[in-house]
Enzyme design. Structure first.
Site, PDB file in Angstrom:
ATOM      1  N   HIS D 157       0.817  -1.215   0.000  1.00 57.07           N
ATOM      2  CA  HIS D 157       0.000   0.000   0.000  1.00 57.07           C
ATOM      3  C   HIS D 157       0.857   1.274   0.000  1.00 57.07           C
ATOM      4  CE1 HIS D 157      -3.554  -2.469   1.230  1.00 57.07           C
ATOM      5  NE2 HIS D 157      -2.638  -3.162   1.878  1.00 57.07           N
ATOM      6  N   SER D 278      14.317  20.449 -18.329  1.00 58.04           N
ATOM      7  CA  SER D 278      13.147  21.234 -18.687  1.00 58.04           C
ATOM      8  C   SER D 278      13.578  22.441 -19.499  1.00 58.04           C
ATOM      9  CB  SER D 278      12.464  21.701 -17.402  1.00 58.04           C
ATOM     10  OG  SER D 278      11.707  22.863 -17.629  1.00 58.04           O
ATOM     11  N   LYS D 284      15.553  21.140 -13.146  1.00 58.13           N
ATOM     12  CA  LYS D 284      14.879  19.854 -13.337  1.00 58.13           C
ATOM     13  C   LYS D 284      15.795  18.764 -13.887  1.00 58.13           C
ATOM     14  CE  LYS D 284      11.262  18.899 -12.750  1.00 58.13           C
ATOM     15  NZ  LYS D 284      10.140  18.930 -13.667  1.00 58.13           N
ATOM     16  N   GLU D 291       9.349   7.167 -17.239  1.00 60.45           N
ATOM     17  CA  GLU D 291       7.974   7.610 -17.484  1.00 60.45           C
ATOM     18  C   GLU D 291       7.477   7.150 -18.845  1.00 60.45           C
ATOM     19  OE1 GLU D 291       7.305  11.945 -16.303  1.00 60.45           O
ATOM     20  OE2 GLU D 291       9.473  11.709 -16.062  1.00 60.45           O
TER      21      GLU D 291
END
Lengths: 470, 470, 470, 470
Positions: D157, D278, D284, D291
């Site tokens: 969880h 970025s 970044k 991803e």
């Protein structure tokens, strides 16, 4: 390999495999027109708001015009080491105008820029789809007008149910495509909104005027929340879903065209120009186009599932997963637009075999409901009448004879309400004519429906005569 | 086993396995209320049009009222050998009023009857969903109001991007659910149409008045083509698609709740009443409810795929495949409605840990864009400013220090435009405040957005205060 | 509401809405048999390893036997406030034997317990499915044997292609179901593995003997990694995928049964016992069962998508999303097993109309390939021969005559290689007989295939005669 | 436009839109190698069986070799007016060798030819995928070996559950990919079968020897039913399904890499070479590759749905819908192979932050199960022990202190069984070490697992060292 715009904090160059794996230029380059259109509007706004000098804006816009022309004339080199179309164009811009080119990216980020591009693109696509649907509806109306007088068996469970006008059958598809157009129109409301100015995710510190950019680009309004703006892909899913439903309808029509082309049905003959043959069986004439339309439904369903899967469970805001949003949309748009066009071209090239349609009605089974209704008119409750006629049909099947072959005596043997006038209802033309309820198959109803449909298409085309925007 | 209403022409009884395989009573019985409502309207119309005697109509309606009550009080026996809810109710009706009960089925068929029932059902469901979305939006507004002043890192790629107001983050979800409500409202336009009178597929020979029935039942209009009317399930697919998108949004929020509950994030604490523990690990407090919401997205996607698959390639008009339309819709409605309710109840029971949110901003990385913007304000093109700050960040990472730890001299070492005033921009609160573009995170913008949102929910609730119909 | 086993650290009771939203007892209660079977084996192992006293084990097992009996006799009360079947049974156990009942949960967790239950369940299901496939294959063999001598048009693109033996057509489905059975058998290898002892996620500190439990339960081996063991649901996805492919095959057969039942085809007559009628059209006899089978393919596809979606992107190990694994699997198993059974019962009740099959072959188009092959045998390259015959077919279509009506002179007019012997090849029976390549339609080949198929089914049934395990 | 091979019976040329809509050359050209390989084997067999002269066969094979070289060197012109790769190559062949080139198509059809090509292609793809999985497994073993000694919180969880060895966590993925490889291997059994000789659908009249062709091409056996052979696409669906499961696993690993890269987790640092930055935020460093892997799961799921949809409800045998089988398979193969390669390259470039992993364990919650087990060892039933520890945890949470901060007196306050020795179990290293059950996280178990894994990969690679066939 080009230096990345974000190379500053990085010590190692991007791995070559990663370059290939993450690049999107190979597919997002088709957005170039929208990227440039958006950049020009952004640039005008920046200048108007005094964020960049008017002179710089003019040079930037001039260079963007040149770049667009180079791309359109095939003279632009898409270097795959630029990650995406935005970088490829910006790089070309800076090469043309020097450092001031770097000012274009003021008050925006690729996060909002790509959302803008895809919205502009989709707005165009929806316009094309709606026009395509209007054309398809017009062709169906033509066919419906041509065949108003032709009767065919209406089917349920692929069994003959009741006689219907062929036009009525065709007009069922008109209704489906009409709803489809409505759905695309509804979707457009959620597409035609400007996200540019949301920047990376939080909005920008520059005193921009988003309403002005929206005005330049013909958007209805600006987005209300910058974090939502850069991570929202709903409108794409909605477009995919509307497309899936449209393809679902096309698949049904295609199925019928295939069925009707079979030797067993023999209801239609599709022009040679829309069929193909076999490399081994010289007699074959296959309804390939219809089959392929039916098949292409699969890819559109798959594209919908793909994007739903991508977005599920993503935290806010932009995540690179979202790069996977474009290919399913491009593929769907291409499939849908070409399918609509080919279907619209093919339908007028289909000949219905009226003789065959008449022949298959000959056994009279489709008139069984008329018999039952007849008994109801003589006072039997419907359920009882149905049962009596069922028995008659059962007997006929057993004895291998047609319903219309029954004598009055035979009928009376099943129920004494039968009288001489029963033979008046045993007629397919009358059976069609008598179904005059709203939306029913009666010839008069169908003629009305075609007329109303014509008017609808006329109005729709008028509203679309601009650029496809609402 | 009951005799089938269509037994007439059949010689053999239905095989027992087939009874079980084809029955739908076990799931369509939940439509009883809509079936009865539709039958009563149909009956009134039949009498009004003189198709059945007024007296008969009254007896039928009286009996239907009784049957409804019996069902609601659990006194009605659902005999599985009735194929479906329509037959079960009609049979009970005939038992009550005798043969005249058979008149109710005049001028209709189960084909249009089931379409009516499911449209009535779905209209109710959409009303409930829209109210549920309004409630959820209201709760988000409450939270947004409560946390207007709290700052958190805005994320892209699950990395800190720029500081945002926590309220701004929450209001991104408000926008999503607002669009969802719009989609259900659009869908309702295509649901709220009367198909009854289309009969089996071709319309009916009886002189019915469909507009009257539509009026009794609160429908916007009647269907335009009877063949389309009995085979159209678009509105169900559209509902499933709108639900899938809503669950997609919920799955994103759920993902964030799960992330934020992790010890590593520690952004929130969900009330004990909405968590569960472990049968083996005594310390566990699990965000089960959020996980389950995320998981239930799967079933809703699956239901959409199921129905798209069912309809693909079906010839006109009704085919038994369409019986498979109900369970995915019921399951989706139940899932969506309960998920909305539980989410709306849970959200106010979440505490944000403001201290932790402040702590994770402490390293100052989220201010890097401010530094770049600062340099732009001193005349550097954005691309160059970005590069300089990238180098500064790189150095800080290497030396293990925060961005805010840099001295002016150090900064000047990277670019001489840095001046004493740079320290004014190195502040998260100011960074938020300065993003005042439309939809930006500036506190003033967020307060405006909440206010506008309140007004939207108020108007929406007003419009829904009736029976959920448009 | 019962106190939760994990209530220790919680201050607030679970919210009532949460109870309802998160409970699984309403659907996982059907696992009771497997839960008890697993608990008994676990208990025996614990005692054997000296972890709990032998006496306690005996009392626990005795009580479990009682509980099972109570459930089977409907005397067990499933209180929905127990979260799941595991808790419901454990609670009953403790009520029967007191505190020592708590010892059963030593060295296990619900995480590994539920994995065990679902594996035991699925092993049974796969056994049933494989037997169902064997029965279906046997019935297809019967039909194939019955119709060896019957010729029908083989179709491509729903057009007549070449004549084939009806048995050959049927045996194509035999091959599909044979592969399906293979896939389930492969899946079973990954199902039949014991996860119990993996505990919550990390294994257990108690000196258990998992191999012993595996032996008691008939598993092939134990899992190799405890974290994988509690989060692995691959075997369920694989089962859903194998089921989707099987339903895909059934949907193809169902499509053909529907087509063949249409008046236009008229190839088959399905027994009244497997058809249904219409509530409005007395003549209707609908192939509902086949349609419903085709339709149920949708739900099985949807279930596959549901579970794939649930698991995508879940971090290790157990997450509550996984509770959503059961319903799609239960629904799929129920659908597949009942569909197989009904199909197997229905197939022998189908009569092929041999006269009609012969009639549709009458125009001779299916012999066009024979003509081309004839010309090849006279020395023409295949491509040329094909072209010549294409021209002949074109002429016949135009003149509305059959291929077999052409005179030798007419044929010679197209190519001079034609001789008197050409009429020998213009015979459908010979055309079938001559296709003697491996897997070809020649009668002898088909007879061989049926024989080999019989032997395969015999061996398969033998191997399944035990309990469905490999 | 070229004349079609089936032009004979057609009067009108194919419509230009249809050409574009139906062509497959733009995507099936990538099958050229397999088409030529298959043709050469077919040609050898034809000559061997005396169906064509040996000389002709040699000339044909020689020309095919030339064509292959032309394609590989980019000198071959793919004229889009050839419908597909088969026609393009055959046309080139006939241009080279004249009419005898037409003999190659003897005893085959495009229907069986395309099945052959795609089977040859898929066999290669499966070989590459299995090698890719072996490489990935090897890299995981390296990491597992490197981090055997590192402890991290095991999660359920997304909450800390129990301490585990980092290697154990990694080895969970090893198990997943190992199962994936098994599934591809099982799939290969159903791929590696020769369909050529099934011709259009019914087999061929020429005295071919399919076993010989199978032998030349390395197939295990020949298909058993020609009608099934030309319409079977199961093996493609099975491949897509196995790929979907593999991507599902990769998406889970990717999710963890993204989570662990977040500043809040901080468990890992991915090399700059595998991250991107970025365009607007200089600080970044985004785990884009992970991803994107997670995102690409969507397209693979979508491809599976696409093909399942295409085949559903198709009557026998070949229908043009099946042309839609290739693109989803090509896209899936490309996605899967590149994803495996990039993941295998990236994993060694990830550094785990051991300090951070140790830090997050510091609060001791993961030791709560140890405390409970301790009480069980003192005679408490597990359920009771769990409850006591829950209370202790609750108190600690309230007082903001760690579990390990409790004094013996405090513990005794909750249960008097606590003694001095309790502090021995409050140690994460011991907690890991004590979980020695099969598949447990104990260091010794993990070392064993890695060793066994090495041996498995070694054997697998050996078996794959040939050409990827079984």
């Amino acid at each position: 390999m080009k230096e990345k715009p974000w190379q500053g904090r990085f010590e190692k160059a991007t791995h070559e495999e990663v370059e290939k794996y993450t690049e999107s230029l190979s597919f997002d380059r088709r957005l170039y027109r929208y990227d440039i259109e958006g950049s020009m509007a952004h640039c005008r706004m920046l200048a108007e708001c005094g964020i960049i000098p008017q002179d710089d804006a003019e040079r930037i816009i001039g260079a963007l015009v040149e770049i667009r022309q180079e791309i359109e004339e095939g003279r632009f080199v898409f270097d795959p080491s630029f990650e995406d179309i935005h970088m490829a164009i910006e790089h070309a811009l800076i090469k043309k105008v020097g450092d001031i080119g770097g000012k274009l990216h003021t008050a925006r980020s690729r996060n909002d820029q790509v959302c803008l591009d895809i919205r502009l693109y989709l707005r165009d696509v929806i316009g094309t789809v709606r026009k395509g649907l209007a054309d398809l509806m017009a062709v169906i109306l033509d066919l419906a007008e041509k065949y108003t007088d032709v009767i065919m068996p209406g089917f349920t469970h692929l069994q003959h149910a009741q006689p219907v006008s062929l036009s009525h059958h065709l007009m069922a598809y008109f209704e489906m495509f009409r709803r489809d157009e409505e759905r695309f129109s509804d979707c457009l409301k959620r597409v035609n909104i400007l996200p540019l100015g949301s920047a990376a995710l939080a909005g920008t510190t520059f005193p921009i005027n988003m309403e002005l950019t929206a005005h330049y680009l013909g958007f209805d309004r600006v987005t209300r929340n910058s974090m939502d703006a850069v991570s929202d892909r709903d409108f794409l899913v909605e477009f995919l879903s509307a497309s899936a439903i449209t393809m679902m309808h096309i698949s049904r029509m295609a199925e019928e065209l295939v069925l009707w082309s079979s030797p067993e049905f023999g209801f239609i003959e599709i022009s040679d120009a829309f069929c193909t043959g076999s490399s081994i069986m010289p007699q074959k004439k296959n309804p390939d186009v219809a089959e392929l339309m039916r098949g292409k439904t699969g890819r559109v369903y798959g594209n919908l599932v793909a994007l739903l899967t991508v977005i599920k469970g993503l935290p806010l805001t932009y995540n690179r997963d979202l790069q996977e949003d474009k290919e399913p949309v491009f593929d769907t748009a291409d499939t849908l637009i070409s399918t609509l066009r080919v279907l619209t071209t093919m339908l007028p090239e289909i000949e219905f075999n009226e003789e065959r349609l008449s022949e298959v009605l000959d056994d009279g089974w489709v008139l069984a409901t008329e018999l039952a209704d007849y008994l109801v008119s003589k006072g039997l409750p419907f359920r009882k009448a149905h049962h009596v006629v069922g028995k008659i049909v059962g007997r006929c099947v057993k004895e291998g004879k047609k319903l219309t072959d029954c004598t009055l005596d035979e009928l009376k043997g099943f129920d004494e309400h039968f009288g001489e006038d029963v033979f008046n209802v045993l007629d397919v033309r009358k059976a069609v004519e008598r179904r005059r309820s709203a939306g029913g198959t009666a010839f008069s109803r169908v003629i009305e429906a075609v007329k109303e449909g014509r008017e609808h298409v006329r109005r729709l085309r008028e509203s679309l005569s601009g650029d496809g925007r609402r």
